[in-house]
Design an enzyme around this catalytic site. Sequence first.
Site, PDB file in Angstrom:
ATOM      1  N   LYS A  44       0.855  -1.198   0.000  1.00  0.00           N
ATOM      2  CA  LYS A  44       0.000   0.000   0.000  1.00  0.00           C
ATOM      3  C   LYS A  44       0.883   1.236   0.000  1.00  0.00           C
ATOM      4  CE  LYS A  44       0.965   1.438   4.345  1.00  0.00           C
ATOM      5  NZ  LYS A  44       1.845   2.495   4.650  1.00  0.00           N
ATOM      6  N   ASP A  96      -2.073  -1.771  10.373  1.00  0.00           N
ATOM      7  CA  ASP A  96      -2.341  -1.715   8.928  1.00  0.00           C
ATOM      8  C   ASP A  96      -2.970  -3.003   8.394  1.00  0.00           C
ATOM      9  OD1 ASP A  96      -1.344   0.829   8.693  1.00  0.00           O
ATOM     10  OD2 ASP A  96       0.625   0.220   7.944  1.00  0.00           O
TER      11      ASP A  96
END
Length: 289
Positions: free
Chosen positions: A10, A136
């Site tokens: 990401k 995350d």
Amino acid sequence: MKILVKAPAKINLALDVLHKRNDGYHEVEMIMTTIDLADRLELSLLEQNQIHIISQNRYVPDDQRNLAYQAAQILKDRFGIKQGVAISIEKTIPVAAGLAGGSSDAAAALRGLNKLWNLGLSLDELAEIGSEIGSDVSFCVYGGTALAKGRGEQIKELPAPPTCWVILAKPFIGVSTADVYRRLDVNAVTHPNIGAMVDALHHSDYQAVCRNVGNVLEDVTLNLHPEVAQIKDQMKRFGADAVLMSGSGPTVFGLVQHDSRMHRIYNGLRGFCDQVFAVRMLGDRNKLD
Ligand code: ATP
């Protein structure tokens, strides 16, 4: 029986830290999107009741410190699973780079083991379990594009960003996320405009996305590692439309729409950096597996 799962990296288009909480975590607002740079996990059932991590990358731990190991352990404990698993990780995402490689491996392990062990859990349930492994991991369970709040585990889906190239450059240094957060003074930073970035995504407005990228952790890492600032300057000079450090760094990404400019930046940076990639954003959740 074997299952293959993709674990995409990401980037943070915007990362804001609001304050430090009483539980020691930071209250964040982050806009994250998955990119087409992925580790590959192969999960296979084992006769012995063990979790076995296999990776050729010397920076990837092969024991309980590995986040994919922790994912398997949590599922085993919670659902009383007596079967073992071998998790082979083919690493493409640079390690300790601000690209959530470990978190994405954990999320991919959760998605894959859900199938391998026939657990029938929803993505929401997997994301909830993932939040116990790391902040995350919840986002990485869903992938796509999202606004993450809380300590990163409250996920609200957003539209995919407009089509563009993401050029990533990682200098030969690793950054400790915990150290960067420790050094951050939330009262002395310029906060990105998260609302403006959310609007830009809803309007699919590339110029507005570029204008509103921002990361409060950038200055902390830049002060510790001046080479990160140099890479930012190079990317700007070669013509990137927006340039930002991802997460706690040290990876810097640049956005461009034109192929020719992408090639110019990519070739210009290759001599400078340890690892350089030019990839597309994945954007939507359904592009995951
Ligand atoms: P984030 O962006 O979420 O802060 P990061 O990209 O900065 O993460 P990771 O690549 O996840 O960092 O690695 C951070 C540390 O986590 C590594 O130094 C490594 O020891 C450990 N680690 C645990 N599991 C993994 C994994 N599957 N892959 C890579 N590193 C892992």
